[in-house]
Design a protein around this motif. Sequence first.
Motif, PDB file in Angstrom:
ATOM      1  N   ALA A 103       0.845  -1.207   0.000  1.00 39.95           N
ATOM      2  CA  ALA A 103       0.000   0.000   0.000  1.00 39.95           C
ATOM      3  C   ALA A 103       0.873   1.247   0.000  1.00 39.95           C
ATOM      4  N   ARG A 104       1.906   1.217   0.848  1.00 44.68           N
ATOM      5  CA  ARG A 104       2.773   2.405   0.923  1.00 44.68           C
ATOM      6  C   ARG A 104       3.548   2.602  -0.375  1.00 44.68           C
ATOM      7  N   LEU A 105       3.980   1.507  -1.002  1.00 47.69           N
ATOM      8  CA  LEU A 105       4.701   1.627  -2.281  1.00 47.69           C
ATOM      9  C   LEU A 105       3.770   2.152  -3.367  1.00 47.69           C
ATOM     10  N   ALA A 106       2.527   1.630  -3.383  1.00 48.62           N
ATOM     11  CA  ALA A 106       1.580   2.040  -4.425  1.00 48.62           C
ATOM     12  C   ALA A 106       1.281   3.533  -4.325  1.00 48.62           C
ATOM     13  N   HIS A 107       1.271   4.057  -3.105  1.00 43.70           N
ATOM     14  CA  HIS A 107       0.900   5.456  -2.922  1.00 43.70           C
ATOM     15  C   HIS A 107       2.099   6.389  -2.795  1.00 43.70           C
ATOM     16  N   GLY A 108       3.294   5.860  -3.047  1.00 44.66           N
ATOM     17  CA  GLY A 108       4.466   6.732  -3.080  1.00 44.66           C
ATOM     18  C   GLY A 108       4.902   7.254  -1.726  1.00 44.66           C
ATOM     19  N   VAL A 114      12.837   1.824   3.722  1.00 44.03           N
ATOM     20  CA  VAL A 114      12.530   0.956   2.580  1.00 44.03           C
ATOM     21  C   VAL A 114      11.699   1.694   1.524  1.00 44.03           C
ATOM     22  N   THR A 115      10.624   2.374   1.950  1.00 47.21           N
ATOM     23  CA  THR A 115       9.792   3.076   0.960  1.00 47.21           C
ATOM     24  C   THR A 115      10.565   4.236   0.322  1.00 47.21           C
ATOM     25  N   THR A 116      11.418   4.882   1.099  1.00 41.47           N
ATOM     26  CA  THR A 116      12.218   5.982   0.545  1.00 41.47           C
ATOM     27  C   THR A 116      13.164   5.452  -0.536  1.00 41.47           C
ATOM     28  N   LEU A 117      13.789   4.316  -0.266  1.00 39.70           N
ATOM     29  CA  LEU A 117      14.698   3.719  -1.249  1.00 39.70           C
ATOM     30  C   LEU A 117      13.937   3.382  -2.534  1.00 39.70           C
ATOM     31  N   CYS A 118      12.742   2.822  -2.375  1.00 40.29           N
ATOM     32  CA  CYS A 118      11.960   2.431  -3.551  1.00 40.29           C
ATOM     33  C   CYS A 118      11.517   3.645  -4.356  1.00 40.29           C
ATOM     34  N   LEU A 119      11.307   4.777  -3.660  1.00 47.65           N
ATOM     35  CA  LEU A 119      10.885   5.987  -4.351  1.00 47.65           C
ATOM     36  C   LEU A 119      12.077   6.685  -5.008  1.00 47.65           C
ATOM     37  N   ALA A 146      -2.447  -3.541  -8.664  1.00 46.70           N
ATOM     38  CA  ALA A 146      -2.697  -3.109 -10.044  1.00 46.70           C
ATOM     39  C   ALA A 146      -1.900  -1.841 -10.346  1.00 46.70           C
ATOM     40  N   VAL A 147      -1.858  -0.931  -9.367  1.00 48.14           N
ATOM     41  CA  VAL A 147      -1.086   0.314  -9.556  1.00 48.14           C
ATOM     42  C   VAL A 147       0.391  -0.020  -9.770  1.00 48.14           C
ATOM     43  N   LEU A 148       0.913  -0.921  -8.924  1.00 50.49           N
ATOM     44  CA  LEU A 148       2.339  -1.266  -9.016  1.00 50.49           C
ATOM     45  C   LEU A 148       2.633  -1.965 -10.342  1.00 50.49           C
ATOM     46  N   ARG A 149       1.744  -2.859 -10.742  1.00 49.04           N
ATOM     47  CA  ARG A 149       1.945  -3.592 -12.004  1.00 49.04           C
ATOM     48  C   ARG A 149       1.958  -2.618 -13.166  1.00 49.04           C
ATOM     49  N   GLU A 150       1.010  -1.694 -13.153  1.00 50.51           N
ATOM     50  CA  GLU A 150       0.906  -0.696 -14.222  1.00 50.51           C
ATOM     51  C   GLU A 150       2.189   0.123 -14.317  1.00 50.51           C
ATOM     52  N   ARG A 151       2.823   0.312 -13.156  1.00 52.31           N
ATOM     53  CA  ARG A 151       4.044   1.115 -13.095  1.00 52.31           C
ATOM     54  C   ARG A 151       5.262   0.300 -13.509  1.00 52.31           C
ATOM     55  N   GLY A 152       5.042  -0.969 -13.840  1.00 49.08           N
ATOM     56  CA  GLY A 152       6.149  -1.796 -14.328  1.00 49.08           C
ATOM     57  C   GLY A 152       6.856  -2.596 -13.249  1.00 49.08           C
TER      58      GLY A 152
END
Length: 408
Positions: A103-108, A114-119, A146-152
Motif C-alpha cells: 500500500a505504501r509503495l503504491a501510494h508513493g 525501505v519506501t524511501t529507497l523504492c521511491l 494493479a497500480v504497481l503492475r501498471e508502473r512496471g
Amino acid sequence: MTGSLEPRPLHGQRLLVCVGGGIAAYKSLELVRRLRDAGAEVQVAMTDGAQQFVTTLSFQALSGHPVRTSLWDSAAEAAMGHIELARWADRIVVAPATADLLARLAHGFANDLVTTLCLATTAPITVAPAMNHRMWQHPATAANLAVLRERGVQIIGPEDGPLAEGESGPGRLSEPGDIVATLAGGHAATAAARDLAGMRVVVSAGPTYEDLDPVRYLGNRSSGKMGFAVAASAARRGAEVVLVAGPVHLPTPAGVSRVDVRSAAQMREAVLAALPADIYIGAAAVADYAPRVAVPNKIKKTGEKLELDLVRTPDILAEVAAQTQALKLVVGFAAETENVEHYARGKLKAKRLDMIIANRVGIAEGGFESDQNALTAYWKDGEREFASAPKTRLADALMDLIVERLNA
Ligand code: CTP
C-alpha cells in the motif's frame, strides 16, 4: 566438480533486498544466501516490522554487508547515504512485501527507509508479496497491486498453500529458489536491455481534447496506457524519455520526464520542443479535427440542429517524420476497425514512417480502454504479430522490435 563451474546467472548484479515485517521474513535469509550463490552482490534494508521477526545480524552475516534499517542513522548515512544506496542497486527486491508495504509503495510513501529507497531509485523493482489470504484477496490490496503492475513493478507470487496462522490459501511467499530463478531469467533481458542508453526517445500518449466552449470538448476514448507502457519500457532500457501526455490520470513511469498537454495544437508544440531525438513513437490518439474557434461562452441551444465548424489539426507524426534532423526511427500507431493491414500500410507510406503498429478496435477484448491488446507491426518489407497480452508486456516486446529495426 568445483563450485566455480556452477552457473552464476546473477554475476555482477547489485541487488538491494528490502525485507518487510511478516513471518515470511525468515525465508528472506535463504533468499539472500541463494542470490549470493547466484553471483549477485547483495545489500539488505529492513523495515521496523521485519526486525521483529529476524535480526539484522543474521542478514549482515549472510549478505556480507552492514544492514540498513533507518533513515536517521547518521553513521550508516555517512558510510553510504540512502540516495547513494538507491542508486547503487541494479534492482530492488522487496521480500516479503506485506499488505502494508504494498500500500505504501503504491501510494508513493517515503515514511521509512525501505519506501524511501523504492521511491528514490530508478532501478527496476520486484516485489514478492506474503500475507494472510484474506488480506491478499482484499480489494484494497488488489488495487494497490494493479497500480504497481501498471508502473512496471515485477510481481513474483504469492503461492497457494498453508499459511502461518493454520489457515490455507494464496499468500505464501514464493520459494527463495523460485524468486532467484525468476530474477535470473529476467536478468538476461535486463542486461541486454540497457541497449537504449544514450538515446533520446519522445513518446506521445493519450487522447487530445479540443475545446468547443468553456464546458464542452471533443475527445476520444484513448486511455494512454499503451504509450505510458512504451515510455516506461524505453526508460528501463536506459533511454532518456520525454512523454508528451494528453489528458489522462496515469502515474508517470519511473525515469520518464512528462509534459502534460490538452489539445492537438499543444501536443504538436510540446513534441516539436522535445526534439531533436533519436526515436519518436506517436502513440497518442490525436484529434483529426478541432473547432475552428473555441468560443469564450457556453454554446446555448437554439434551433433543432447544431453544426460544428471543424478544421483539420496538424499531423504531428507526419511532421516529425518529415523533419530533416537525424531521427533514427519514427513509429506511428493506427487504430482500425477493418482492413487493418491495408489502412496501416497506407499510413506507413503516406506519413513516411519507419514502422506502424496497428490494432483492431471495436472488438470485445482489447483496444482503447483495455489493459490487454493484440497488435501487428508493419514496416516496409516485414511485419510481426503480437498476441494479446497485458500492455506492459506488449510494450517490452514492441521495444525489442524497435531496437531490432534500429539496428537493421
Ligand atoms: N497522429 C498525429 N497527429 C494527428 C493525427 C494523428 O500525430 N493530427 C498520429 C497518431 O499519434 C498515430 C497516427 O498518427 O500515431 C494515427 O494516424 P491517423 O491517420 O491519424 O489515424 P486515424 O486518426 O485513425 O486516421 P483515419 O481516421 O484516417 O483512419
